[in-house]
Design a protein around this motif. Structure first.
Motif, short mmCIF file in Angstrom:
data_model
loop_
_atom_site.label_atom_id
_atom_site.label_comp_id
_atom_site.label_asym_id
_atom_site.label_seq_id
_atom_site.Cartn_x
_atom_site.Cartn_y
_atom_site.Cartn_z
N LEU A 24 0.81 -1.20 0.00
CA LEU A 24 0.00 0.00 0.00
C LEU A 24 0.85 1.25 0.00
O LEU A 24 0.55 2.23 -0.69
CB LEU A 24 -0.92 0.01 1.22
N LEU A 25 1.95 1.19 0.76
CA LEU A 25 2.86 2.34 0.78
C LEU A 25 3.44 2.60 -0.60
O LEU A 25 3.54 3.75 -1.05
CB LEU A 25 3.98 2.10 1.79
N TYR A 26 3.78 1.57 -1.31
CA TYR A 26 4.34 1.74 -2.66
C TYR A 26 3.30 2.36 -3.60
O TYR A 26 3.61 3.24 -4.41
CB TYR A 26 4.82 0.39 -3.21
N ARG A 27 2.05 1.90 -3.49
CA ARG A 27 1.02 2.44 -4.37
C ARG A 27 0.78 3.93 -4.10
O ARG A 27 0.62 4.73 -5.01
CB ARG A 27 -0.27 1.65 -4.21
N HIS A 28 0.71 4.32 -2.83
CA HIS A 28 0.53 5.72 -2.48
C HIS A 28 1.70 6.57 -2.94
O HIS A 28 1.53 7.69 -3.43
CB HIS A 28 0.34 5.87 -0.97
N ALA A 29 2.87 6.05 -2.82
CA ALA A 29 4.07 6.79 -3.23
C ALA A 29 4.10 6.99 -4.74
O ALA A 29 4.43 8.07 -5.24
CB ALA A 29 5.32 6.04 -2.77
N ASP A 30 3.71 5.93 -5.48
CA ASP A 30 3.68 6.06 -6.95
C ASP A 30 2.64 7.10 -7.38
O ASP A 30 2.88 7.89 -8.31
CB ASP A 30 3.34 4.70 -7.58
N LYS A 31 1.50 7.09 -6.71
CA LYS A 31 0.46 8.03 -7.06
C LYS A 31 0.91 9.46 -6.80
O LYS A 31 0.68 10.37 -7.61
CB LYS A 31 -0.80 7.73 -6.24
N ARG A 32 1.56 9.68 -5.68
CA ARG A 32 2.03 11.03 -5.34
C ARG A 32 3.10 11.48 -6.33
O ARG A 32 3.10 12.63 -6.77
CB ARG A 32 2.59 11.03 -3.91
N ASN A 33 4.01 10.57 -6.69
CA ASN A 33 5.04 10.92 -7.68
C ASN A 33 4.42 11.28 -9.02
O ASN A 33 4.88 12.21 -9.71
CB ASN A 33 6.02 9.76 -7.84
N PHE A 34 3.39 10.56 -9.39
CA PHE A 34 2.72 10.83 -10.67
C PHE A 34 2.07 12.22 -10.66
O PHE A 34 2.16 12.98 -11.63
CB PHE A 34 1.67 9.75 -10.93
N GLU A 35 1.44 12.57 -9.52
CA GLU A 35 0.81 13.90 -9.42
C GLU A 35 1.85 15.00 -9.45
O GLU A 35 1.64 16.05 -10.07
CB GLU A 35 -0.01 13.98 -8.14
N LEU A 36 2.98 14.77 -8.79
CA LEU A 36 4.05 15.78 -8.80
C LEU A 36 4.61 15.98 -10.21
O LEU A 36 4.86 17.11 -10.64
CB LEU A 36 5.17 15.37 -7.83
N LEU A 37 4.80 14.87 -10.93
CA LEU A 37 5.30 14.97 -12.30
C LEU A 37 4.31 15.70 -13.21
O LEU A 37 4.70 16.48 -14.10
CB LEU A 37 5.59 13.57 -12.85
N LYS A 38 3.02 15.44 -12.99
CA LYS A 38 1.99 16.09 -13.80
C LYS A 38 1.99 17.60 -13.56
O LYS A 38 1.92 18.39 -14.51
CB LYS A 38 0.62 15.50 -13.46
N LYS A 39 2.07 18.00 -12.29
CA LYS A 39 2.10 19.42 -11.98
C LYS A 39 3.36 20.08 -12.55
O LYS A 39 3.31 21.19 -13.06
CB LYS A 39 2.06 19.62 -10.47
N LYS A 40 4.47 19.37 -12.48
CA LYS A 40 5.70 19.92 -12.99
C LYS A 40 5.64 20.12 -14.50
O LYS A 40 6.11 21.13 -15.04
CB LYS A 40 6.86 18.99 -12.64
N SER A 41 5.03 19.15 -15.19
CA SER A 41 4.90 19.28 -16.65
C SER A 41 3.99 20.45 -17.02
O SER A 41 4.24 21.17 -17.99
CB SER A 41 4.37 17.98 -17.24
N GLU A 42 2.92 20.67 -16.23
CA GLU A 42 2.03 21.80 -16.49
C GLU A 42 2.76 23.12 -16.28
O GLU A 42 2.60 24.06 -17.06
CB GLU A 42 0.81 21.72 -15.59
N LEU A 47 5.58 27.94 -18.47
CA LEU A 47 6.81 28.73 -18.58
C LEU A 47 7.31 28.78 -20.01
O LEU A 47 7.78 29.81 -20.50
CB LEU A 47 7.88 28.13 -17.65
N LYS A 48 7.18 27.65 -20.70
CA LYS A 48 7.63 27.60 -22.09
C LYS A 48 6.78 28.52 -22.96
O LYS A 48 7.27 29.22 -23.84
CB LYS A 48 7.54 26.16 -22.60
#
Length: 248
Positions: A24-42, A47-48
């Motif tokens: 469960l910890l791994y799944r939550h961590a993957d989800k959080r990383n995915f959201e962070l990457l999505k925000k970063k790409s936006e 900026l571009k």
């Protein structure tokens, strides 16, 4: 865990809970990383876009249009040499423009003049619809006014027929000059009734009213709008406002 241990023992259950919690910890961590990457790409995309050539050109254009030209501008120097003074109109009589012609940036991909024709066509359609609405409104008001006039004519004719019968009866007149001079009555003879209806249809309401008004004034010196029977022709002429409703 050895083969001899019971699969329902506490050790067995603790091992399962440990494995489950870690997954469960791994799944939550993957989800959080995915959201962070999505925000970063936006953020990177914004900026571009902000630092893109198109955005920079728009900012420069807006800055240039919002600020007046300075004395270092070549065109401004030429105007100053020809006698132009800031704030005054251009031309010999100083009656010309005081501000430069506004710049309209074309953002669409349509050909030159397309937008102008489109606006002209739109304005033409709006004008046509406005004229049509006005015409319909005038027609509606005209119909209402005509209907009201017809109702008033029928009321006046009814009054004239009623008073005509009374005045004729007072003078021992047993039968009206024309059948429609008096109010219609139920007759047993159908042929007489049909002939009366034909006579009625030969005149319109306003024509009947005009004829009957003349008869009442000449025969009985009576005006339906005054509601008075005058003594004679001179009394009627001097004291009555006229022989129509509008005169009264």
């Amino acid at each position: 865990m050895s083969d001899e241990e019971d699969y329902m023992s506490d050790k067995f259950l603790q091992g399962i809970e440990k494995c489950t919690s870690s997954s469960l910890l791994y799944r939550h961590a993957d989800k959080r990383n995915f959201e962070l990457l999505k925000k970063k790409s936006e953020i990177d995309a914004k900026l571009k876009e902000k630092h893109s050539i198109k955005h920079i050109e728009e900012e420069k254009r807006e800055a240039g249009l919002s600020s007046a030209i300075t004395s270092s501008n070549k065109g401004f120097e030429m105007l100053m040499k020809m006698g132009y003074k800031p704030g005054q109109g251009i031309g010999k009589t100083e009656s010309g423009r005081t501000e430069p012609i506004g710049l309209e940036v074309k953002l669409g991909r349509q050909g030159l003049g397309k937008e102008i024709k489109k606006k002209e066509r739109k304005n033409k359609d709006n004008t046509f619809h406005d004229k049509l609405d006005n015409k319909n409104m005038k027609d509606f008001r005209g119909r209402i006014a005509q209907k009201r006039t017809e109702q008033l004519l029928k009321v006046d004719l009814y009054k004239s027929q009623k008073i005509c019968e009374q005045l004729d009866t007072q003078q021992k007149i047993e039968k009206p000059i024309e059948p429609w001079y008096w109010l219609p009555k139920d007759t047993e003879n159908s042929s007489e009734e049909s002939s009366t209806e034909e006579d009625d249809e030969s005149f319109s309401v306003d024509e009947k009213l005009e004829i009957l008004t003349k008869y009442l004034r000449e025969k009985h010196f009576y005006c339906i709008w005054c509601g008075v029977a005058y003594h004679d022709e001179d009394d009627l002429r001097d004291n009555c406002a006229g022989n129509t409703r509008n005169d009264h």
